[in-house]
Design a protein around this motif. Structure first.
Motif, mmCIF file in Angstrom:
data_model
loop_
_atom_site.group_PDB
_atom_site.id
_atom_site.type_symbol
_atom_site.label_atom_id
_atom_site.label_comp_id
_atom_site.label_asym_id
_atom_site.label_seq_id
_atom_site.Cartn_x
_atom_site.Cartn_y
_atom_site.Cartn_z
ATOM 1 N N GLN A 81 0.855 -1.178 0.000
ATOM 2 C CA GLN A 81 0.000 0.000 0.000
ATOM 3 C C GLN A 81 0.896 1.235 0.000
ATOM 4 N N LEU A 82 0.442 2.298 -0.645
ATOM 5 C CA LEU A 82 1.235 3.507 -0.788
ATOM 6 C C LEU A 82 0.397 4.715 -0.400
ATOM 7 N N ILE A 83 0.974 5.596 0.420
ATOM 8 C CA ILE A 83 0.348 6.864 0.770
ATOM 9 C C ILE A 83 1.297 7.967 0.342
ATOM 10 N N VAL A 84 0.821 8.910 -0.469
ATOM 11 C CA VAL A 84 1.662 9.994 -0.966
ATOM 12 C C VAL A 84 0.930 11.320 -0.775
ATOM 13 N N ALA A 85 1.620 12.297 -0.179
ATOM 14 C CA ALA A 85 1.067 13.634 -0.006
ATOM 15 C C ALA A 85 1.980 14.636 -0.688
ATOM 16 N N ASP A 86 1.404 15.485 -1.530
ATOM 17 C CA ASP A 86 2.200 16.465 -2.270
ATOM 18 C C ASP A 86 2.106 17.872 -1.689
ATOM 19 N N GLY A 87 1.476 17.996 -0.523
ATOM 20 C CA GLY A 87 1.287 19.299 0.101
ATOM 21 C C GLY A 87 -0.093 19.875 -0.126
ATOM 22 N N LYS A 88 -0.797 19.343 -1.125
ATOM 23 C CA LYS A 88 -2.156 19.795 -1.427
ATOM 24 C C LYS A 88 -3.173 18.667 -1.306
ATOM 25 N N GLU A 89 -2.769 17.451 -1.728
ATOM 26 C CA GLU A 89 -3.655 16.292 -1.688
ATOM 27 C C GLU A 89 -2.928 15.094 -1.089
ATOM 28 N N VAL A 90 -3.717 14.165 -0.551
ATOM 29 C CA VAL A 90 -3.182 12.910 -0.021
ATOM 30 C C VAL A 90 -3.783 11.759 -0.833
ATOM 31 N N TRP A 91 -2.903 10.917 -1.374
ATOM 32 C CA TRP A 91 -3.320 9.748 -2.146
ATOM 33 C C TRP A 91 -3.050 8.473 -1.352
ATOM 34 N N ILE A 92 -3.982 7.523 -1.410
ATOM 35 C CA ILE A 92 -3.774 6.172 -0.895
ATOM 36 C C ILE A 92 -4.018 5.217 -2.055
ATOM 37 N N THR A 101 -7.518 6.373 -3.532
ATOM 38 C CA THR A 101 -8.384 7.364 -2.903
ATOM 39 C C THR A 101 -7.588 8.648 -2.755
ATOM 40 N N VAL A 102 -8.201 9.784 -3.074
ATOM 41 C CA VAL A 102 -7.522 11.072 -2.957
ATOM 42 C C VAL A 102 -8.416 12.033 -2.182
ATOM 43 N N ARG A 103 -7.755 12.841 -1.324
ATOM 44 C CA ARG A 103 -8.497 13.765 -0.472
ATOM 45 C C ARG A 103 -7.678 15.036 -0.278
ATOM 46 N N PRO A 104 -8.319 16.207 -0.161
ATOM 47 C CA PRO A 104 -7.566 17.443 0.084
ATOM 48 C C PRO A 104 -6.754 17.345 1.370
ATOM 49 N N MET A 105 -5.556 17.932 1.355
ATOM 50 C CA MET A 105 -4.660 17.859 2.496
ATOM 51 C C MET A 105 -5.294 18.414 3.771
ATOM 52 N N ASP A 106 -5.966 19.568 3.667
ATOM 53 C CA ASP A 106 -6.509 20.190 4.873
ATOM 54 C C ASP A 106 -7.624 19.375 5.496
ATOM 55 N N GLY A 201 -5.869 2.256 -15.642
ATOM 56 C CA GLY A 201 -6.796 1.244 -15.167
ATOM 57 C C GLY A 201 -7.145 1.353 -13.692
ATOM 58 N N THR A 202 -6.540 2.315 -12.984
ATOM 59 C CA THR A 202 -6.820 2.481 -11.561
ATOM 60 C C THR A 202 -8.184 3.109 -11.344
ATOM 61 N N ASP A 203 -8.941 2.565 -10.422
ATOM 62 C CA ASP A 203 -10.231 3.128 -10.025
ATOM 63 C C ASP A 203 -9.971 4.201 -8.979
ATOM 64 N N VAL A 204 -10.240 5.479 -9.320
ATOM 65 C CA VAL A 204 -9.927 6.589 -8.439
ATOM 66 C C VAL A 204 -11.212 7.142 -7.790
ATOM 67 N N ALA A 205 -11.182 7.265 -6.469
ATOM 68 C CA ALA A 205 -12.309 7.834 -5.734
ATOM 69 C C ALA A 205 -11.840 9.118 -5.053
ATOM 70 N N ARG A 206 -12.526 10.217 -5.309
ATOM 71 C CA ARG A 206 -12.196 11.486 -4.672
ATOM 72 C C ARG A 206 -13.149 11.738 -3.509
ATOM 73 N N GLN A 207 -12.544 12.079 -2.342
ATOM 74 C CA GLN A 207 -13.339 12.368 -1.158
ATOM 75 C C GLN A 207 -13.262 13.849 -0.857
ATOM 76 N N PRO A 208 -14.368 14.442 -0.408
ATOM 77 C CA PRO A 208 -14.389 15.888 -0.107
ATOM 78 C C PRO A 208 -13.587 16.190 1.147
#
Length: 208
Positions: A81-92, A101-106, A201-208
């Motif tokens: 599993q990989l978690i990456v944060a670029d300062g604006k968003e966090v990806w799992i 899954t991607v979510r805003p950093m704040d 092919g990745t299924d991406v879900a964006r969370q508010p």
């Protein structure tokens, strides 16, 4: 493990942290760590224990970070599993399921160990208390000031000049204990380590 639990686990980065005086306690070591260590990497071993104390799961991996709020947390096989944060968003990202899954950093941080160690304001988000030394380590307890943090307790252990342990108990009573090795304080981490592009092919879900 839930999105929030993974973000809390991502805080577990044991970098060297010098004590400012000979008798500095865990609070002093933590404060100096946050002030002086701007980037780095380490390996970890994580043991998660169920609330009943009977079921345990141990995983290993690596963690890298660059202040403010950039980090890369990678679990090794068999449960990659990989978690990456670029300062604006966090990806799992889960490569086995091909899901991300991607979510805003704040929205992802707040009063979590990641905000505490990767760029958060200690006085704003946490109340710190030095605990008695145990197991050869100086301990500090960090209590979130927000009631919605999802944490029951958070403790950090310093061994000599190094942050060696992190103990987290979440809101459901699940305990995560992190132990660190191969720490490299202020290591130069390439910027592309904190960027993530979902593979085709990745299924991406964006969370508010």
């Amino acid at each position: 493990m839930s999105f929030h639990s993974l973000i809390r686990a991502a805080a577990a980065f044991g970098l060297a942290a010098a004590a400012s005086v000979a008798h500095a306690d865990g609070v002093g070591a933590l404060q100096q760590f946050v002030t002086e260590v701007k980037s780095g990497r380490a390996s970890f071993t994580q043991t998660v224990t169920a609330p009943d104390g009977k079921r345990k799961k141990t995983t290993t991996g690596t963690f890298e970070f660059q202040r403010p709020n950039q980090f890369r947390f990678s679990y090794a096989k068999p449960a990659e599993q990989l978690i990456v944060a670029d300062g604006k968003e966090v990806w799992i990202y889960d490569p086995d399921l091909q899901q991300a899954t991607v979510r805003p950093m704040d929205q992802a941080l707040g009063a979590t160990p990641v905000s505490l160690l990767a760029g958060g304001d200690l006085s704003k988000d946490f109340t710190l208390k030095a605990l008695p030394a145990a197991n050869g380590q100086e301990w500090v307890q960090a209590t979130p000031k927000r009631n919605d943090s999802g944490l029951q307790s958070l403790k950090l252990g310093f061994k000599g000049r190094e942050l060696a342990s992190l103990e987290i108990v979440d809101g459901f009573g699940q305990q995560s204990v992190m132990q660190f090795s191969g720490v490299e304080p202020n290591a130069k981490v390439p910027a592309d380590r904190f960027r993530f592009a979902p593979p085709p092919g990745t299924d991406v879900a964006r969370q508010p």
